[in-house]
Each structure stands twice: as C-alpha cells, then as structure tokens.
Design a protein around this motif. Structure first.
Motif, PDB file in Angstrom:
ATOM      1  N   GLY A  79      -4.639 -24.335  27.862  1.00 15.80           N
ATOM      2  CA  GLY A  79      -5.167 -24.148  29.218  1.00 15.80           C
ATOM      3  C   GLY A  79      -6.451 -23.336  29.295  1.00 15.80           C
ATOM      4  O   GLY A  79      -6.967 -23.105  30.390  1.00 15.80           O
ATOM      5  N   ARG A  80      -6.960 -22.908  28.145  1.00 15.88           N
ATOM      6  CA  ARG A  80      -8.157 -22.051  28.188  1.00 15.88           C
ATOM      7  C   ARG A  80      -9.406 -22.808  27.721  1.00 15.88           C
ATOM      8  O   ARG A  80      -9.323 -23.787  26.988  1.00 15.88           O
ATOM      9  N   THR A  81     -10.574 -22.320  28.150  1.00 16.79           N
ATOM     10  CA  THR A  81     -11.852 -22.908  27.753  1.00 16.79           C
ATOM     11  C   THR A  81     -12.723 -21.792  27.168  1.00 16.79           C
ATOM     12  O   THR A  81     -12.399 -20.601  27.301  1.00 16.79           O
ATOM     13  N   LYS A  82     -13.869 -22.202  26.570  1.00 16.26           N
ATOM     14  CA  LYS A  82     -14.814 -21.194  26.075  1.00 16.26           C
ATOM     15  C   LYS A  82     -15.288 -20.324  27.245  1.00 16.26           C
ATOM     16  O   LYS A  82     -15.544 -19.126  27.082  1.00 16.26           O
ATOM     17  N   ALA A  83     -15.404 -20.939  28.420  1.00 17.29           N
ATOM     18  CA  ALA A  83     -15.871 -20.174  29.586  1.00 17.29           C
ATOM     19  C   ALA A  83     -14.880 -19.058  29.943  1.00 17.29           C
ATOM     20  O   ALA A  83     -15.299 -17.954  30.338  1.00 17.29           O
ATOM     21  N   ASP A  84     -13.575 -19.320  29.771  1.00 21.63           N
ATOM     22  CA  ASP A  84     -12.591 -18.247  30.015  1.00 21.63           C
ATOM     23  C   ASP A  84     -12.831 -17.098  29.056  1.00 21.63           C
ATOM     24  O   ASP A  84     -12.760 -15.924  29.439  1.00 21.63           O
ATOM     25  N   MET A  85     -13.082 -17.435  27.784  1.00 22.94           N
ATOM     26  CA  MET A  85     -13.301 -16.391  26.775  1.00 22.94           C
ATOM     27  C   MET A  85     -14.549 -15.568  27.113  1.00 22.94           C
ATOM     28  O   MET A  85     -14.536 -14.337  27.058  1.00 22.94           O
ATOM     29  N   VAL A  86     -15.631 -16.264  27.497  1.00 26.94           N
ATOM     30  CA  VAL A  86     -16.865 -15.525  27.836  1.00 26.94           C
ATOM     31  C   VAL A  86     -16.616 -14.687  29.095  1.00 26.94           C
ATOM     32  O   VAL A  86     -17.081 -13.542  29.204  1.00 26.94           O
ATOM     33  N   GLY A  87     -15.845 -15.236  30.032  1.00 26.66           N
ATOM     34  CA  GLY A  87     -15.518 -14.481  31.250  1.00 26.66           C
ATOM     35  C   GLY A  87     -14.764 -13.194  30.921  1.00 26.66           C
ATOM     36  O   GLY A  87     -15.081 -12.117  31.455  1.00 26.66           O
ATOM     37  N   ASP A  88     -13.779 -13.289  30.002  1.00 23.68           N
ATOM     38  CA  ASP A  88     -13.019 -12.092  29.597  1.00 23.68           C
ATOM     39  C   ASP A  88     -13.953 -11.063  28.962  1.00 23.68           C
ATOM     40  O   ASP A  88     -13.880  -9.871  29.256  1.00 23.68           O
ATOM     41  N   LEU A  89     -14.824 -11.548  28.055  1.00 22.94           N
ATOM     42  CA  LEU A  89     -15.720 -10.617  27.350  1.00 22.94           C
ATOM     43  C   LEU A  89     -16.696  -9.961  28.331  1.00 22.94           C
ATOM     44  O   LEU A  89     -16.991  -8.763  28.219  1.00 22.94           O
ATOM     45  N   ALA A  90     -17.174 -10.746  29.287  1.00 28.92           N
ATOM     46  CA  ALA A  90     -18.111 -10.179  30.277  1.00 28.92           C
ATOM     47  C   ALA A  90     -17.433  -9.069  31.074  1.00 28.92           C
ATOM     48  O   ALA A  90     -18.030  -8.017  31.349  1.00 28.92           O
TER      49      ALA A  90
END
Ligand code: GLY
Ligand code: MN
Ligand code: MN
Length: 355
Positions: free
Chosen positions: A74-85
């Motif tokens: 259910g996750r995307t690269k955008a979710d990962m970048v969102g978490d890191l941001a």
C-alpha cells in the motif's frame, strides 16, 4: 561521490532536499549501478530509496547512505519521501521536472508536505565536464569498440544477416572488456542506410551494399559511440562520391573543435563540403552530442545550439548524408574537448573500405 556539487547548488538555491530519480543522475551522484532507485539528498543525511531487490547492492555501493525500502503493501515512494520530509522538517524539496511523471508528481503533491520545486538539467550540467577517471573509461570503451569492429569486418559478407552481425558485434565488445549490457546498435545495409536510426533486421547483406554500423559499448557505465560505413564489394562511382563528401564534412567539422566553440559553429563547418553538390539538403541538422553515462547528453551540435563546449567535455561528431531510397553514409568519432583543440578517442580510418 558527487554529492558535494549538489549540496553547493542546494545551498545557493535555499533547498532543504533534492529528490533524484533519473538513472544516470542517481549513478553520477551516488555511484549506485543498479535500477529503479532514487536519492533524497539533504544537507546532513543522504537517503537511498529503493526496494528489497536492491537494498544489499545499495549498502555495498553507497555506504554513506541511509537505505530505505519503500515497497511495503500500500505504500509508494512518495509516502517514503513524505515521511522523511516530516521527520527531518524539510520545507523545500527539489525534484527533476523532466523525470517525475505527472502521476508521480500528483502523488508527491498529496503526500509530501513541503514546497516541491521543479528543476531540470542541474546534474546534467555537472556531468558535461568529465573527470580524468571518466575520460579513461571512455577511452577504453572507444578502444574496445574499434577492436570489436576489426573482428567483425571479415564476417561482413553477402548472405549474413544484419541481426547476426549486430549480435556478434555486441559479443565481441563484451569479450574485449565492455560491460555486459550493450545498447541498441544500429547495423543496417543497402538502401536502409538512409534511415538515420534504422534497426538491424533479417535482411541479408548483398554485394554492393553500404553497411552502416553505428555502435558503442560501456565501461563502468561510460559510453563509446562511433559509426563507420563500408561497401561490400566494389563501390560505385556515386558511392565513392557521396563517401568522399561525407568524409570531408566529418574532417572539416572535427578540425574546429576546441573549448568555447558551439554546436552551431560545428554544424556550419560541416556544410562546407556539401555546398554546390547535388547532396545539399540530404544532411541532418544535429551532428553531435555530449556523451558519458548516457549516449545523448548536451550540449548538442546543431544549428540551434549556442552553448560553448567546456574543457573536459566528451562528445561525438557525426555528420551524414542520407538519400531516401538510395542509401546513406555516416562516419562518427568521439572527441575530448581541450583548451586549444581535441583528442580523438576513436582510432579507426575514415577512408572508404571495400570489403
Ligand atoms: N546517430 C545516432 C548517434 O550516434 O547518436
Ligand atoms: Mn552513434
Ligand atoms: Mn552519436
């Protein structure tokens, strides 16, 4: 590897982070040689965003990075970048606007709570000037290509197909030391040689054919790109005439290469030998390009290109004459730009060879 160059650019442009996903740019910045991965560079930590196919490789090749596996259900690269941001309080995140798809951009816009800033050409501009190590890889790639072509020449005979020759050429390059992922070589014959980017087919080589071979290989990811056009058997008068004009186009436009010259200068120099011949109008407007981790990099050698060539740029010179339903001739070399001239990395005759 090349993170400091990007960090300076980020500082000048007040960027907290830069998201990089173009394959060649990922490799140039981080040294990673695989696929399907992205970097998020911040001023105090580098993140490597990939999935479990590549996590071990990334750890080995990029020890300075924090490796993040984005691919969980259910996750995307955008979710990962969102978490890191969020975790690192990033307020502005640059991205490559010529790479991120519209769908990905929409996801980033939704998931990343930061100012998304479009940039293009930043890392490509760094890549235009090659280091001594990059230059060495390309010299080696050119030498391998020349040796492989010499091995292929005795096989170019009536009856063998374009595909068979193209496959053997790739094999010879790998045997001579090239990386194992060849790029799509052009090997075409007869009337098809007027197709600038024709594809090798089941067509058999015939007596009297032009055989145009535009090919290259990679060494540590760095590319060579060269073209030679042969005649199988005895060349006709017209084949000799077109070939000799093309050879002069190549040699006269090659001669003016040096730092500060532009693609427009090169294109204009290539036209001299064509003037007052019946072949004016059968040339193509783009007759060279930078080369490195990718085959077609800027600056280009075309009538429109006004970017001065920098010292350390490696580029091709490849005028051609393409006559529909008759055939074409191209000769292509690869040059290193120096302060007052160039080094030709391709050591292979320009003279017409009748096989
Ligand atoms: N003609 C394609 C290339 O050599 O770039
Ligand atoms: Mn080429
Ligand atoms: Mn080329």
């Amino acid at each position: 590897m090349n993170e400091p160059k990007l960090l300076s650019h980020m500082k000048e442009n007040h960027l907290d982070a830069f998201y990089i996903s173009k394959k060649e740019n990922v490799r140039f910045i981080s040294g990673y040689t695989g696929d399907d991965s992205a970097l998020l560079i911040t001023s105090n930590e580098y993140f490597f965003i990939t999935d479990s196919r590549y996590t071990e490789q990334a750890q080995l090749e990029c020890p300075e990075y924090t490796i993040k596996n984005w691919r969980t259900p259910g996750r995307t690269k955008a979710d990962m970048v969102g978490d890191l941001a969020r975790e690192h309080k990033l307020t502005s995140v640059a991205f490559e606007s010529d790479v991120l798809s519209y769908n990905d951009f929409q996801l980033f816009d939704e998931k990343v709570d930061a100012n998304l800033k479009p940039y293009s050409g930043v890392i490509e501009t760094f890549r235009q000037i090659k280091t001594p190590e990059e230059i060495q890889y390309m010299r080696a790639a050119c030498e391998i290509s020349c040796r492989a072509l010499e091995q292929l020449m005795p096989m170019i005979k009536p009856g063998i197909t374009e595909k068979e020759l193209a496959a053997n050429l790739s094999l010879f390059m790998v045997e001579e030391g090239a990386d194992t992922m060849p790029y799509g070589n052009i090997l075409i014959s007869g009337k098809k040689t007027s197709l600038l980017h024709g594809i090798p087919s089941e067509k058999s080589i015939e007596y009297g054919d032009f055989v145009l071979i535009d090919f290259g290989c990679q060494v540590h990811g760095y590319m060579s790109d060269m073209t030679r056009t042969f005649v199988v058997g005895k060349a006709t008068d017209k084949q000799k005439e077109v070939y000799e004009i093309e050879k002069r186009m190549l040699e006269e436009s090659t001669a003016i290469h040096k730092a500060g010259v532009t693609g427009k200068d090169i294109y204009i120099a290539s036209l001299g030998p064509l003037k007052d011949t019946p072949y004016m109008g059968y040339q193509y407007n783009n007759i060279g390009h930078g080369i490195g981790l990718f085959v077609h990099e800027g600056p280009f050698s075309s009538e429109q290109d006004l970017t001065p060539f920098p010292v350390g740029n490696v580029r091709t010179i490849e005028p051609g004459i393409y006559i529909p339903n008759w055939g074409g001739v191209r000769i292509e070399d690869q040059l290193l730009i120096t302060e007052d001239g160039y080094e030709n990395m391709v050591r292979f005759t320009h003279d017409l060879i009748e096989l």
